[in-house]
Design a protein around this motif. Structure first.
Motif, PDB file in Angstrom:
ATOM      1  N   PHE A 164       3.973 -14.295   6.088  1.00  0.00           N
ATOM      2  CA  PHE A 164       4.616 -13.785   4.884  1.00  0.00           C
ATOM      3  C   PHE A 164       3.632 -13.589   3.731  1.00  0.00           C
ATOM      4  CE2 PHE A 164       8.869 -15.009   6.591  1.00  0.00           C
ATOM      5  CZ  PHE A 164       9.437 -13.746   6.480  1.00  0.00           C
ATOM      6  N   SER A 165       2.525 -14.290   3.752  1.00  0.00           N
ATOM      7  CA  SER A 165       1.511 -14.008   2.738  1.00  0.00           C
ATOM      8  C   SER A 165       0.964 -12.599   2.939  1.00  0.00           C
ATOM      9  CB  SER A 165       0.387 -15.041   2.803  1.00  0.00           C
ATOM     10  OG  SER A 165      -0.335 -14.934   4.014  1.00  0.00           O
ATOM     11  N   TYR A 166       0.860 -12.191   4.190  1.00  0.00           N
ATOM     12  CA  TYR A 166       0.447 -10.819   4.507  1.00  0.00           C
ATOM     13  C   TYR A 166       1.534  -9.828   4.098  1.00  0.00           C
ATOM     14  CZ  TYR A 166      -0.047  -6.719   7.566  1.00  0.00           C
ATOM     15  OH  TYR A 166      -0.113  -5.444   8.069  1.00  0.00           O
ATOM     16  N   VAL A 167       2.796 -10.151   4.418  1.00  0.00           N
ATOM     17  CA  VAL A 167       3.898  -9.251   4.101  1.00  0.00           C
ATOM     18  C   VAL A 167       4.020  -9.045   2.592  1.00  0.00           C
ATOM     19  CG1 VAL A 167       6.416  -9.012   4.155  1.00  0.00           C
ATOM     20  CG2 VAL A 167       5.188  -9.732   6.207  1.00  0.00           C
ATOM     21  N   SER A 168       3.958 -10.128   1.825  1.00  0.00           N
ATOM     22  CA  SER A 168       4.204 -10.033   0.389  1.00  0.00           C
ATOM     23  C   SER A 168       3.055  -9.371  -0.367  1.00  0.00           C
ATOM     24  CB  SER A 168       4.464 -11.427  -0.196  1.00  0.00           C
ATOM     25  OG  SER A 168       3.297 -12.220  -0.143  1.00  0.00           O
ATOM     26  N   GLY A 169       1.831  -9.534   0.124  1.00  0.00           N
ATOM     27  CA  GLY A 169       0.684  -9.015  -0.610  1.00  0.00           C
ATOM     28  C   GLY A 169       0.134  -7.699  -0.121  1.00  0.00           C
ATOM     29  N   SER A 170       0.526  -7.271   1.085  1.00  0.00           N
ATOM     30  CA  SER A 170      -0.137  -6.122   1.705  1.00  0.00           C
ATOM     31  C   SER A 170       0.047  -4.832   0.921  1.00  0.00           C
ATOM     32  CB  SER A 170       0.374  -5.942   3.143  1.00  0.00           C
ATOM     33  OG  SER A 170       1.777  -5.770   3.156  1.00  0.00           O
ATOM     34  N   SER A 171       1.250  -4.603   0.365  1.00  0.00           N
ATOM     35  CA  SER A 171       1.454  -3.329  -0.345  1.00  0.00           C
ATOM     36  C   SER A 171       0.538  -3.221  -1.555  1.00  0.00           C
ATOM     37  CB  SER A 171       2.917  -3.180  -0.774  1.00  0.00           C
ATOM     38  OG  SER A 171       3.290  -4.210  -1.656  1.00  0.00           O
ATOM     39  N   PHE A 172       0.321  -4.320  -2.270  1.00  0.00           N
ATOM     40  CA  PHE A 172      -0.556  -4.301  -3.437  1.00  0.00           C
ATOM     41  C   PHE A 172      -2.034  -4.229  -3.018  1.00  0.00           C
ATOM     42  CE2 PHE A 172       3.359  -6.280  -4.930  1.00  0.00           C
ATOM     43  CZ  PHE A 172       3.625  -5.524  -6.055  1.00  0.00           C
ATOM     44  N   VAL A 173      -2.383  -4.947  -1.944  1.00  0.00           N
ATOM     45  CA  VAL A 173      -3.773  -4.920  -1.475  1.00  0.00           C
ATOM     46  C   VAL A 173      -4.156  -3.521  -1.015  1.00  0.00           C
ATOM     47  CG1 VAL A 173      -5.358  -5.723   0.327  1.00  0.00           C
ATOM     48  CG2 VAL A 173      -3.882  -7.362  -0.867  1.00  0.00           C
ATOM     49  N   PHE A 174      -3.322  -2.920  -0.147  1.00  0.00           N
ATOM     50  CA  PHE A 174      -3.684  -1.635   0.443  1.00  0.00           C
ATOM     51  C   PHE A 174      -3.481  -0.468  -0.520  1.00  0.00           C
ATOM     52  CE2 PHE A 174      -2.603  -3.766   4.698  1.00  0.00           C
ATOM     53  CZ  PHE A 174      -3.922  -4.131   4.896  1.00  0.00           C
ATOM     54  N   GLN A 175      -2.460  -0.544  -1.387  1.00  0.00           N
ATOM     55  CA  GLN A 175      -2.198   0.586  -2.284  1.00  0.00           C
ATOM     56  C   GLN A 175      -3.004   0.500  -3.580  1.00  0.00           C
ATOM     57  OE1 GLN A 175       1.984   2.205  -2.441  1.00  0.00           O
ATOM     58  NE2 GLN A 175       2.452   0.388  -1.247  1.00  0.00           N
ATOM     59  N   ARG A 176      -3.079  -0.676  -4.174  1.00  0.00           N
ATOM     60  CA  ARG A 176      -3.782  -0.795  -5.457  1.00  0.00           C
ATOM     61  C   ARG A 176      -5.272  -1.066  -5.265  1.00  0.00           C
ATOM     62  NH1 ARG A 176       0.210  -4.062  -9.684  1.00  0.00           N
ATOM     63  NH2 ARG A 176       1.783  -2.408  -9.842  1.00  0.00           N
ATOM     64  N   GLN A 177      -5.598  -1.997  -4.350  1.00  0.00           N
ATOM     65  CA  GLN A 177      -7.008  -2.358  -4.194  1.00  0.00           C
ATOM     66  C   GLN A 177      -7.778  -1.293  -3.421  1.00  0.00           C
ATOM     67  OE1 GLN A 177      -7.612  -6.298  -2.606  1.00  0.00           O
ATOM     68  NE2 GLN A 177      -9.848  -6.138  -2.605  1.00  0.00           N
ATOM     69  N   TYR A 178      -7.128  -0.705  -2.390  1.00  0.00           N
ATOM     70  CA  TYR A 178      -7.848   0.251  -1.542  1.00  0.00           C
ATOM     71  C   TYR A 178      -7.331   1.686  -1.667  1.00  0.00           C
ATOM     72  CZ  TYR A 178     -10.191  -3.747   0.466  1.00  0.00           C
ATOM     73  OH  TYR A 178     -10.952  -4.887   0.622  1.00  0.00           O
ATOM     74  N   GLY A 179      -6.348   1.939  -2.538  1.00  0.00           N
ATOM     75  CA  GLY A 179      -5.968   3.297  -2.889  1.00  0.00           C
ATOM     76  C   GLY A 179      -5.150   4.067  -1.879  1.00  0.00           C
ATOM     77  N   LEU A 180      -4.487   3.413  -0.936  1.00  0.00           N
ATOM     78  CA  LEU A 180      -3.632   4.128   0.008  1.00  0.00           C
ATOM     79  C   LEU A 180      -2.335   4.542  -0.681  1.00  0.00           C
ATOM     80  CD1 LEU A 180      -3.969   1.964   3.272  1.00  0.00           C
ATOM     81  CD2 LEU A 180      -5.460   3.787   2.417  1.00  0.00           C
ATOM     82  N   ASP A 181      -1.733   5.644  -0.215  1.00  0.00           N
ATOM     83  CA  ASP A 181      -0.435   6.029  -0.750  1.00  0.00           C
ATOM     84  C   ASP A 181       0.672   5.345   0.054  1.00  0.00           C
ATOM     85  OD1 ASP A 181       0.038   7.498   1.615  1.00  0.00           O
ATOM     86  OD2 ASP A 181      -0.673   9.363   0.714  1.00  0.00           O
TER      87      ASP A 181
ATOM     88  N   VAL B  18       5.629 -19.270  -0.438  1.00  0.00           N
ATOM     89  CA  VAL B  18       4.288 -18.697  -0.332  1.00  0.00           C
ATOM     90  C   VAL B  18       4.208 -17.302  -0.946  1.00  0.00           C
ATOM     91  CG1 VAL B  18       2.697 -17.703   1.369  1.00  0.00           C
ATOM     92  CG2 VAL B  18       3.490 -20.065   1.613  1.00  0.00           C
ATOM     93  N   SER B  19       5.278 -16.517  -0.824  1.00  0.00           N
ATOM     94  CA  SER B  19       5.234 -15.111  -1.232  1.00  0.00           C
ATOM     95  C   SER B  19       4.690 -14.890  -2.639  1.00  0.00           C
ATOM     96  CB  SER B  19       6.623 -14.483  -1.091  1.00  0.00           C
ATOM     97  OG  SER B  19       7.013 -14.460   0.256  1.00  0.00           O
ATOM     98  N   PRO B  20       5.183 -15.637  -3.660  1.00  0.00           N
ATOM     99  CA  PRO B  20       4.637 -15.402  -5.002  1.00  0.00           C
ATOM    100  C   PRO B  20       3.235 -15.945  -5.207  1.00  0.00           C
ATOM    101  CG  PRO B  20       6.510 -16.932  -5.090  1.00  0.00           C
ATOM    102  CD  PRO B  20       6.285 -16.582  -3.668  1.00  0.00           C
ATOM    103  N   VAL B  21       2.770 -16.847  -4.319  1.00  0.00           N
ATOM    104  CA  VAL B  21       1.451 -17.448  -4.500  1.00  0.00           C
ATOM    105  C   VAL B  21       0.366 -16.392  -4.395  1.00  0.00           C
ATOM    106  CG1 VAL B  21      -0.221 -19.091  -3.546  1.00  0.00           C
ATOM    107  CG2 VAL B  21       2.204 -19.719  -3.724  1.00  0.00           C
ATOM    108  N   VAL B  22       0.510 -15.458  -3.448  1.00  0.00           N
ATOM    109  CA  VAL B  22      -0.485 -14.394  -3.311  1.00  0.00           C
ATOM    110  C   VAL B  22      -0.577 -13.609  -4.612  1.00  0.00           C
ATOM    111  CG1 VAL B  22      -1.148 -12.335  -2.022  1.00  0.00           C
ATOM    112  CG2 VAL B  22      -0.085 -14.251  -0.829  1.00  0.00           C
TER     113      VAL B  22
END
Length: 425
Positions: A246-263, A374-378
């Motif tokens: 769930f740490s992956y689930v909760s953070g992935s959209s921000f990591v991949f879209q904001r940090q790495y610029g995916l749409d 865990v979700s908000p911790v990321v």
């Protein structure tokens, strides 16, 4: 001998003929459709999280709390619906929970604020808990030991399709509708499940095996379950493994879209590609179980997941490898998690067959409760790849500690195999 011990003593009895499923593949498909509503609800709106943040004028951490609300609802719902399914049978709680889910999903369409959305997501979680806990209990009604682990692996094949499809489907829906339209689609899916459950699922817990002892009996059952050190350890391991996921689930959209610029669409495709590794591992699990015991596979999966988390933290923290340096260790973690996830529940449920609903509820409540924590911790750590790696590594290292100090897997033995249910081939 206590009542709970009496139940545990009968945990390895063969399923009653009236509970035998007509076809294992059909049963896995039917139960998987109900279980899938959980990951669909969790994952389908992930590509829209940045959009929801802007539209409702809130922060990314607050939007991630709507995911937390869903997980809290899943935890609470399972604690309530599990004992109800032991007392009144499996079908009634399953259909009631699904009906609640439909109502909550429709109300999301008019949610005016992030706070209202969070409450409705909690109610959605309570509704989806019915599918999660009843499916686990039905498996335990009919199977034990390696057969249960194998059946859960088949169930995870159906379950695994949901996180593969959900973000991709959510991203594509955002081309033609708003994020609220995603919840309209979920409401329709819930209505279809109500029809399927009503006409397609028969009762697997006959009246003679139900526990109608009310609140006091429920508390007594939970108290007895919590006295089983090994069960508690397995539940904690399952929860901590889910925390990494769930740490992956909760953070992935921000990591991949904001940090790495995916749409939104690129994120959905990449998220789905990662889920393929989770599915592959769950389907490899029955093959692996022909040679190794469930406890051995569980240990291997948790340790491999921790190693993958460490690699992610190092690569992300040093900026080595760019996006592939994040994606590859994440895929390795998902594969390792896929090996661990079917075996922890199978080992835990095999210890208390006649309290399968309550045991499954406890297991699910801890899994999703830890996920909710865990979700908000990321987000609090920065919503970047290093934050994700930190939480994954910490969760799985703790899981290893619980395995060694509490579960002591070298002391576990498989539950005896039951005869195959009539007509279940």
């Amino acid at each position: 001998m206590t009542d709970l011990q009496d139940r545990a003593a009968t945990a390895t009895l063969a399923p009653t003929p009236e509970a035998a499923p007509p076809n294992r593949a059909l049963l896995a498909l039917l139960l998987g459709a109900f279980v899938a509503i959980g990951p669909l609800t969790i994952d389908m709106y992930l590509p829209a999280l940045p959009t929801i943040t802007a539209e409702l004028g809130t922060t990314s951490a607050m939007v991630q709390l709507t995911l937390t609300g869903t997980l809290i609802g899943l935890a609470i719902g399972q604690l309530v619906l599990g004992p109800l399914s032991d007392a009144f049978g499996r079908r009634g709680p399953l259909l009631a929970g699904t009906a609640l889910y439909v109502v909550a999903s429709l109300l999301v369409l008019v949610a005016p604020t992030i706070e209202v959305l969070g409450v409705l997501r909690l109610l959605q979680g309570v509704g989806t808990a019915a599918g999660a806990v009843v499916a686990m209990a039905v498996v335990r009604d009919l199977f034990t030991g390696r057969a249960a682990a194998t059946m859960l692996s088949r169930l995870f094949l159906v379950l695994g399709a949901a996180p593969v499809l959900a973000p991709t489907l959510g991203g594509e829906l955002l081309r033609v509708t708003s994020w609220r339209g995603i919840f309209a689609v979920l409401a329709v899916y819930g209505l279809l499940l109500l029809a399927v459950g009503w006409f397609g699922l028969r009762e697997t817990l006959p009246p003679s095996r139900r526990s109608g002892r009310g609140l006091a009996g429920t508390l007594h059952t939970y108290r007895g379950l919590l006295r089983d050190r090994t069960l508690v350890g397995l539940v904690l391991v399952a929860g901590l493994t889910m925390a990494g996921l769930f740490s992956y689930v909760s953070g992935s959209s921000f990591v991949f879209q904001r940090q790495y610029g995916l749409d939104e669409q690129q994120f959905g495709l990449l998220f789905g590609a990662g889920a393929v590794w989770l599915i592959a591992a769950t389907q490899l699990n029955p093959v692996v179980l022909r040679r190794w015991a469930p406890a051995q596979v569980l240990v291997a999966g948790v340790v491999a997941g921790a190693v993958s988390g460490a690699a992610l933290l190092v690569l992300a923290g040093t900026g080595t490898g760019g996006l592939p340096g994040v994606v590859l260790p994440l895929w390795a973690m998902l594969f390792a998690t896929g090996l661990a996830l079917p075996n922890a529940p199978a080992l835990a449920l095999s210890r208390h067959g006649e309290s399968a609903g309550s045991a499954a509820a406890l297991l699910g409540a801890v899994q999703f409760g830890v996920g909710a924590a865990v979700s908000p911790v990321v987000g609090l750590l920065g919503n970047d790849a290093a934050a994700m790696g930190t939480v994954i590594l910490a969760a799985l290292v703790l899981a290893i500690g619980v395995l060694v100090t509490v579960v002591r897997p070298w002391q576990l033995t498989d539950a005896p195999e039951e005869p195959a249910p009539a007509g279940a081939h």
